[in-house]
Design a protein around this motif. Structure first.
Motif, PDB file in Angstrom:
ATOM      1  N   LYS A  29       3.902  62.349 -98.645  1.00 56.24           N
ATOM      2  CA  LYS A  29       3.656  62.214-100.076  1.00 56.24           C
ATOM      3  C   LYS A  29       3.492  63.590-100.710  1.00 56.24           C
ATOM      4  N   HIS A  30       3.846  63.684-101.982  1.00 54.79           N
ATOM      5  CA  HIS A  30       3.783  64.942-102.709  1.00 54.79           C
ATOM      6  C   HIS A  30       3.113  64.657-104.048  1.00 54.79           C
ATOM      7  N   SER A  31       1.925  65.207-104.263  1.00 52.68           N
ATOM      8  CA  SER A  31       1.206  64.965-105.505  1.00 52.68           C
ATOM      9  C   SER A  31       1.358  66.144-106.459  1.00 52.68           C
ATOM     10  N   LEU A  32       1.820  65.845-107.658  1.00 51.16           N
ATOM     11  CA  LEU A  32       1.905  66.820-108.728  1.00 51.16           C
ATOM     12  C   LEU A  32       0.556  66.809-109.437  1.00 51.16           C
ATOM     13  N   VAL A  33      -0.104  67.947-109.506  1.00 48.36           N
ATOM     14  CA  VAL A  33      -1.444  67.989-110.088  1.00 48.36           C
ATOM     15  C   VAL A  33      -1.499  68.985-111.242  1.00 48.36           C
ATOM     16  N   GLN A  34      -2.406  68.713-112.176  1.00 44.03           N
ATOM     17  CA  GLN A  34      -2.582  69.592-113.332  1.00 44.03           C
ATOM     18  C   GLN A  34      -4.047  69.570-113.757  1.00 44.03           C
ATOM     19  N   ARG A  35      -4.554  70.740-114.076  1.00 47.99           N
ATOM     20  CA  ARG A  35      -5.934  70.811-114.548  1.00 47.99           C
ATOM     21  C   ARG A  35      -5.995  70.456-116.033  1.00 47.99           C
ATOM     22  N   VAL A  36      -6.942  69.567-116.366  1.00 49.49           N
ATOM     23  CA  VAL A  36      -7.229  69.219-117.756  1.00 49.49           C
ATOM     24  C   VAL A  36      -8.731  69.362-117.936  1.00 49.49           C
ATOM     25  N   ASN A  37      -9.159  70.450-118.545  1.00 48.65           N
ATOM     26  CA  ASN A  37     -10.586  70.756-118.703  1.00 48.65           C
ATOM     27  C   ASN A  37     -11.265  70.832-117.343  1.00 48.65           C
ATOM     28  N   ASP A  38     -12.156  69.880-117.019  1.00 53.89           N
ATOM     29  CA  ASP A  38     -12.920  69.967-115.774  1.00 53.89           C
ATOM     30  C   ASP A  38     -12.454  68.977-114.714  1.00 53.89           C
ATOM     31  N   VAL A  39     -11.230  68.469-114.848  1.00 51.16           N
ATOM     32  CA  VAL A  39     -10.713  67.518-113.855  1.00 51.16           C
ATOM     33  C   VAL A  39      -9.311  67.908-113.405  1.00 51.16           C
ATOM     34  N   LYS A  71      -4.999  62.828-126.377  1.00 51.18           N
ATOM     35  CA  LYS A  71      -4.936  61.982-127.563  1.00 51.18           C
ATOM     36  C   LYS A  71      -6.182  61.117-127.729  1.00 51.18           C
ATOM     37  N   SER A  72      -6.597  60.444-126.652  1.00 50.15           N
ATOM     38  CA  SER A  72      -7.680  59.467-126.763  1.00 50.15           C
ATOM     39  C   SER A  72      -9.008  59.927-126.179  1.00 50.15           C
ATOM     40  N   GLY A  73      -8.996  61.071-125.492  1.00 50.37           N
ATOM     41  CA  GLY A  73     -10.205  61.512-124.819  1.00 50.37           C
ATOM     42  C   GLY A  73     -10.211  61.041-123.378  1.00 50.37           C
ATOM     43  N   ALA A  74     -10.997  61.711-122.546  1.00 48.12           N
ATOM     44  CA  ALA A  74     -10.976  61.453-121.112  1.00 48.12           C
ATOM     45  C   ALA A  74     -11.395  60.035-120.748  1.00 48.12           C
ATOM     46  N   ARG A  75     -12.520  59.567-121.270  1.00 45.89           N
ATOM     47  CA  ARG A  75     -13.029  58.258-120.849  1.00 45.89           C
ATOM     48  C   ARG A  75     -12.065  57.121-121.194  1.00 45.89           C
ATOM     49  N   ALA A  76     -11.526  57.156-122.391  1.00 49.94           N
ATOM     50  CA  ALA A  76     -10.572  56.114-122.778  1.00 49.94           C
ATOM     51  C   ALA A  76      -9.322  56.184-121.911  1.00 49.94           C
ATOM     52  N   ALA A  77      -8.908  57.401-121.591  1.00 43.82           N
ATOM     53  CA  ALA A  77      -7.732  57.568-120.738  1.00 43.82           C
ATOM     54  C   ALA A  77      -7.990  57.034-119.343  1.00 43.82           C
ATOM     55  N   TYR A  78      -9.176  57.292-118.796  1.00 41.10           N
ATOM     56  CA  TYR A  78      -9.497  56.811-117.451  1.00 41.10           C
ATOM     57  C   TYR A  78      -9.397  55.290-117.381  1.00 41.10           C
ATOM     58  N   ARG A  79      -9.839  54.625-118.446  1.00 45.96           N
ATOM     59  CA  ARG A  79      -9.758  53.154-118.453  1.00 45.96           C
ATOM     60  C   ARG A  79      -8.302  52.705-118.359  1.00 45.96           C
ATOM     61  N   LYS A  80      -7.442  53.418-119.037  1.00 47.58           N
ATOM     62  CA  LYS A  80      -6.014  53.074-118.973  1.00 47.58           C
ATOM     63  C   LYS A  80      -5.444  53.383-117.587  1.00 47.58           C
ATOM     64  N   PHE A  81      -5.861  54.500-117.002  1.00 49.51           N
ATOM     65  CA  PHE A  81      -5.357  54.872-115.679  1.00 49.51           C
ATOM     66  C   PHE A  81      -5.777  53.845-114.619  1.00 49.51           C
ATOM     67  N   ASN A  82      -6.958  53.252-114.795  1.00 43.23           N
ATOM     68  CA  ASN A  82      -7.494  52.309-113.805  1.00 43.23           C
ATOM     69  C   ASN A  82      -7.060  50.867-114.033  1.00 43.23           C
ATOM     70  N   ASP A  83      -6.330  50.615-115.122  1.00 43.90           N
ATOM     71  CA  ASP A  83      -5.909  49.251-115.454  1.00 43.90           C
ATOM     72  C   ASP A  83      -4.717  48.850-114.581  1.00 43.90           C
ATOM     73  N   PRO A  84      -4.900  47.865-113.678  1.00 39.58           N
ATOM     74  CA  PRO A  84      -3.799  47.491-112.773  1.00 39.58           C
ATOM     75  C   PRO A  84      -2.583  46.923-113.491  1.00 39.58           C
TER      76      PRO A  84
END
Length: 296
Positions: free
Chosen positions: A275-285, A185-198
């Motif tokens: 721990k069990h991590s669920l992972v999914q490829r999105v483009n190059d990440v 929806k917002s693009g990778a960079r904008a999403a990363y900022r949200k993911f890193n927001d404590p």
């Protein structure tokens, strides 16, 4: 002395049969994780408020207030209960109709621990402290690890407990789905900022989102440790030497999505757990969300 109600005994027996003692738990003197520390502070604050209220208003008014389900001494999963030094439950914020008026001295938790007797003995000797046990979390109807703080006020012991946050596979999958949708929806960079927001929507309890570049192995996002963004973690290994990042990248590259199992420090408890991590490829990440195994 009032006998324990049959319905309670049957329910407690079911808990005892379906739950075993904790494994992989942090020792009681281990430093708390940030999330657990916050939950512990809430419980301590409520206990202090209850003790002050009891001293100021007396037993009759206080015990009535403590046993009011929608009252000021029931805050989400946290509630106050009060026990006489003789073991008689005189107030309970979660189940007053079942426990008040019952002698609970020999009550045991789901793992068979006589936690009430331990609490009473330690309160008589030391005045205050904490006890760990396993109990029904009414917010999700599961038996979970619980820590209760207690303090003695005259001839009664007041206690408030808190549960350790422990998310399920379904909750982890739900957050991963939202993270992937956010990137689209917002693009990778904008999403990363949200993911890193404590304080953002992608860090909840023991769940958080991470993203790692497939080609360079660098963190694009790491909700539990945003200071690691930009670090190459391709060769990162878990506590048992497993190259977990390499497995995540390989899995995402070959199959698009999947689960990688390993052992890791739980930021909620500060203990190393499966721990069990669920992972999914999105483009190059590789985008992932992990959850910790329930204690057994």
């Amino acid at each position: 002395m009032k006998a324990l109600p049959r319905i309670f005994l049957l329910g407690h027996l079911a808990f005892a049969l379906s739950a075993a003692p904790l494994a992989h738990a942090a020792p009681s003197d281990a430093p708390l994780g940030a999330i657990e520390r916050a939950e512990a502070d809430k419980a301590k604050t409520l206990l202090e408020e209850a003790a002050s209220y009891l001293r100021k208003n007396g037993t009759e008014k206080a015990f009535k207030a403590f046993s009011k389900r929608d009252g000021e001494f029931v805050k989400g999963p946290n509630y106050v209960y009060a026990i006489g030094l003789d073991g008689m439950m005189v107030a309970h914020g979660a189940a007053p109709e079942v426990l008040v008026g019952t002698n609970v001295t020999d009550l045991r938790d789901a793992a068979g621990k006589s936690f009430i007797r331990e609490m009473l003995d330690r309160a008589a000797a030391d005045g205050s402290g904490s006890v760990e046990y396993r109990w029904l979390n009414r917010s999700n109807n599961r038996v979970e690890a619980k820590t209760a703080f207690f303090t003695k006020v005259d001839n009664h012991v007041l206690s408030v407990g808190y549960y350790l946050p422990r998310s399920s596979e379904e909750e982890a999958q739900g957050m991963l789905d939202k993270a992937v949708a956010q990137m689209k929806k917002s693009g990778a960079r904008a999403a990363y900022r949200k993911f890193n927001d404590p304080k953002g929507a992608f860090i909840r309890g023991d769940l958080y989102v991470f993203a790692i570049g497939i080609e360079d192995g660098k963190y694009r996002a790491s909700g539990a440790a945003p200071h690691l963004v930009g670090k190459n973690v391709r060769d990162m290994r878990d506590a048992e030497g497993k190259p977990l990042v390499q497995e995540m990248i390989a899995l995402a590259t070959e199959k698009g999505s999947g689960t990688v199992d390993y052992v890791w420090r739980n930021p909620a408890t500060n203990a190393v757990e499966p721990k069990h991590s669920l992972v999914q490829r999105v483009n190059d990440v590789v985008v992932g969300v992990g959850y910790y195994s329930k204690q057994k």
